[in-house]
Design an enzyme around this catalytic site. Structure first.
Site, PDB file in Angstrom:
ATOM      1  N   ARG A  57     -16.560  41.621 -52.005  1.00 31.04           N
ATOM      2  CA  ARG A  57     -17.051  42.971 -50.951  1.00 31.04           C
ATOM      3  C   ARG A  57     -16.056  43.958 -51.101  1.00 31.04           C
ATOM      4  NH1 ARG A  57     -21.422  40.768 -50.729  1.00 31.04           N
ATOM      5  NH2 ARG A  57     -22.674  39.925 -49.479  1.00 31.04           N
ATOM      6  N   HIS A  68     -23.504  46.533 -57.457  1.00 27.06           N
ATOM      7  CA  HIS A  68     -23.601  45.646 -56.648  1.00 27.06           C
ATOM      8  C   HIS A  68     -24.705  44.836 -57.120  1.00 27.06           C
ATOM      9  CE1 HIS A  68     -22.956  43.732 -52.503  1.00 27.06           C
ATOM     10  NE2 HIS A  68     -23.356  42.981 -53.146  1.00 27.06           N
TER      11      HIS A  68
HETATM   12  P1  NDP Z   1     -17.841  31.022 -50.145  1.00 29.33           P
HETATM   13  O1  NDP Z   1     -18.038  31.135 -48.678  1.00 29.33           O
HETATM   14  O2  NDP Z   1     -18.507  29.655 -50.659  1.00 29.33           O
HETATM   15  O3  NDP Z   1     -16.076  30.489 -50.194  1.00 29.33           O
HETATM   16  C1  NDP Z   1     -15.152  31.534 -49.948  1.00 29.33           C
HETATM   17  C2  NDP Z   1     -13.941  31.057 -50.605  1.00 29.33           C
HETATM   18  O4  NDP Z   1     -12.657  31.971 -50.351  1.00 29.33           O
HETATM   19  C3  NDP Z   1     -13.433  29.491 -50.260  1.00 29.33           C
HETATM   20  O5  NDP Z   1     -12.842  29.047 -51.319  1.00 29.33           O
HETATM   21  C4  NDP Z   1     -12.501  30.083 -49.277  1.00 29.33           C
HETATM   22  O6  NDP Z   1     -11.371  28.824 -49.080  1.00 29.33           O
HETATM   23  C5  NDP Z   1     -11.745  31.247 -49.829  1.00 29.33           C
HETATM   24  N1  NDP Z   1     -11.115  31.925 -48.658  1.00 29.33           N
HETATM   25  C6  NDP Z   1     -11.828  32.315 -47.384  1.00 29.33           C
HETATM   26  N2  NDP Z   1     -10.752  33.128 -46.640  1.00 29.33           N
HETATM   27  C7  NDP Z   1      -9.683  32.985 -47.135  1.00 29.33           C
HETATM   28  C8  NDP Z   1      -8.231  33.410 -47.070  1.00 29.33           C
HETATM   29  N3  NDP Z   1      -8.093  34.224 -45.742  1.00 29.33           N
HETATM   30  N4  NDP Z   1      -7.614  33.211 -47.791  1.00 29.33           N
HETATM   31  C9  NDP Z   1      -7.449  32.289 -48.885  1.00 29.33           C
HETATM   32  N5  NDP Z   1      -8.950  32.095 -49.385  1.00 29.33           N
HETATM   33  C10 NDP Z   1      -9.918  32.101 -48.361  1.00 29.33           C
HETATM   34  O7  NDP Z   1     -17.989  32.062 -51.059  1.00 29.33           O
HETATM   35  P2  NDP Z   1     -19.135  32.242 -52.581  1.00 29.33           P
HETATM   36  O8  NDP Z   1     -18.234  31.568 -53.580  1.00 29.33           O
HETATM   37  O9  NDP Z   1     -20.161  31.665 -52.205  1.00 29.33           O
HETATM   38  O10 NDP Z   1     -19.052  34.041 -52.728  1.00 29.33           O
HETATM   39  C11 NDP Z   1     -17.986  34.561 -52.519  1.00 29.33           C
HETATM   40  C12 NDP Z   1     -18.299  36.058 -52.242  1.00 29.33           C
HETATM   41  O11 NDP Z   1     -19.143  36.736 -53.277  1.00 29.33           O
HETATM   42  C13 NDP Z   1     -19.427  36.142 -51.000  1.00 29.33           C
HETATM   43  O12 NDP Z   1     -18.814  36.152 -49.583  1.00 29.33           O
HETATM   44  C14 NDP Z   1     -20.214  37.227 -51.130  1.00 29.33           C
HETATM   45  O13 NDP Z   1     -19.433  38.377 -50.308  1.00 29.33           O
HETATM   46  C15 NDP Z   1     -19.935  37.806 -52.691  1.00 29.33           C
HETATM   47  N6  NDP Z   1     -21.295  37.799 -53.541  1.00 29.33           N
HETATM   48  C16 NDP Z   1     -21.358  39.135 -54.284  1.00 29.33           C
HETATM   49  C17 NDP Z   1     -22.354  39.338 -54.994  1.00 29.33           C
HETATM   50  C18 NDP Z   1     -22.613  40.267 -56.048  1.00 29.33           C
HETATM   51  O14 NDP Z   1     -23.819  40.438 -56.340  1.00 29.33           O
HETATM   52  N7  NDP Z   1     -21.553  41.012 -55.832  1.00 29.33           N
HETATM   53  C19 NDP Z   1     -23.745  38.129 -54.751  1.00 29.33           C
HETATM   54  C20 NDP Z   1     -23.166  36.995 -53.974  1.00 29.33           C
HETATM   55  C21 NDP Z   1     -22.159  36.908 -53.465  1.00 29.33           C
HETATM   56  P3  NDP Z   1     -11.752  27.468 -48.762  1.00 29.33           P
HETATM   57  O15 NDP Z   1     -12.259  26.802 -49.689  1.00 29.33           O
HETATM   58  O16 NDP Z   1     -10.387  26.891 -48.534  1.00 29.33           O
HETATM   59  O17 NDP Z   1     -12.543  27.600 -47.583  1.00 29.33           O
END
Ligand code: NDP
Length: 311
Positions: free
Chosen positions: A226, A274
């Site tokens: 994002r 995007h």
């Molecule tokens: P998830 O929600 O499955 O995982 C998020 C990850 O980020 C987890 O590993 C989490 O840690 C980590 N995280 C969250 N907060 C923190 C923090 N404060 N500090 C450190 N690590 C943190 O996300 P996805 O992998 O499924 O997707 C990631 C993003 O990709 C989505 O949220 C979306 O915004 C974006 N996206 C973009 C698309 C595009 O076309 N550009 C398409 C689809 C998605 P932990 O594992 O420890 O909980």
């Protein structure tokens, strides 16, 4: 009385999603677009991507909101969201599509493609000796459903691959670092930083001027999560000053990116609108149907979102 699933998306075609879902719902659930719903009282499920303000108020008996994508930041930030469970898509094809895009972006920087594109524009044969993959360190910030798959794909290519998350995890070939204290050292050693963090109150502008300053001089930055996870003005400055050598950017604070935005013309920057990954009806339909059945039968949901964490 037949339950209804209401559908809303400004991006995804209703007919395609209805046809993909119908065989998995065995006629037990009616699937309708929001404007075509005749009996809002029967709506127990909503499959939505960015529905308009006030959308949920029409459906007093909602029991499940299914986000038509992986990122739930816009959904959980709403003040009209009903107090029901939210699930996201965790679609294997969407994961593969994202991993492919991220791999492309990593290879773009690791193989100096911006250098060759700039040289080609000058009709110049600008040899630059390639490095072994193992000499390039890649840091993937966020190791969730999509991030973990992308990181393991990068590792499979032989890159020195590191990841960052809140909690430890075991990923083949990936060295995992956890917590705020670990970020600075990781940014300082990465040649390529890939942002795959969800947008939450904790991650908003987490990649700020200090984070870009902590990155290795000449590092490249990739953002596929994002735009608002990044302080965009600080990113522009890091690129303009040459501290960062380039970037591959799929997401922006404001989309579409304004025609006069400086990111369009900075050297080494690739802008895509995007589309790193999208939800794919045939591979996402079974899990959506499974969650609908779980609500109907009192079973356990899969891919449920934590409202308190925001992802
Ligand atoms: P998830 O929600 O499955 O995982 C998020 C990850 O980020 C987890 O590993 C989490 O840690 C980590 N995280 C969250 N907060 C923190 C923090 N404060 N500090 C450190 N690590 C943190 O996300 P996805 O992998 O499924 O997707 C990631 C993003 O990709 C989505 O949220 C979306 O915004 C974006 N996206 C973009 C698309 C595009 O076309 N550009 C398409 C689809 C998605 P932990 O594992 O420890 O909980």
């Amino acid at each position: 009385m037949t339950d209804t699933l209401v559908f809303h998306s400004g991006l995804d075609p209703f007919d395609v999603w209805r046809d993909a879902l119908a065989p998995h719902l065995d006629g037990h659930v009616r699937i309708e677009e929001a404007h075509a719903v005749t009996d809002p009282e029967t709506v127990r499920f909503a499959l939505v991507w960015m529905p308009p303000a006030g959308f949920f108020a029409r459906f007093p008996n909602l029991e499940l909101v299914i986000n038509l994508g992986a990122g739930v930041d816009r959904l959980v930030a709403r003040d009209d969201l009903p107090d029901v469970p939210i699930t996201r898509l965790s679609d294997p094809q969407m994961g593969r599509m994202m991993a492919g895009f991220v791999l492309f972006a990593v290879l773009r920087h690791a193989r100096d493609i911006p250098h060759f594109e700039a040289a080609q524009a000058r009709s110049e044969w600008a040899y630059k000796h390639p490095r072994a993959a193992s000499e390039t360190t890649v840091a993937v910030l966020g190791l969730g459903e999509l991030g973990a798959l992308a990181a393991t794909e990068i590792a499979r290519q032989g890159y020195d691959t590191h990841g960052w998350a809140t909690r430890p995890k075991d990923l083949a070939g990936v060295t995992v670092h956890c917590g705020d204290d670990a970020l600075g050292a990781l940014l300082a050693k990465a040649d390529i930083v890939v942002c795959m963090l969800p947008l939450t109150p904790e991650t908003r502008e987490r990649l700020d001027a200090a984070a870009f300053a902590a990155m290795k001089p000449g590092a490249a930055f990739i953002n596929v999560s994002r735009g608002a996870v990044v302080d965009e003005a600080a990113l522009v400055e890091a690129l303009r000053s040459g501290h960062l050598s380039g970037a591959t950017l799929d997401v922006f604070t404001s989309e579409p990116l304004a025609p006069d935005h400086p990111l369009w013309t900075l050297p080494g920057v690739l802008i895509t609108p995007h589309l790193a990954s999208v939800a794919l009806p045939d591979s996402a339909a079974p899990q959506i149907a499974a969650n609908i059945r779980a609500v109907q039968t009192g079973g356990a949901l899969i891919n449920e979102v934590s409202r308190s964490r925001g992802y």
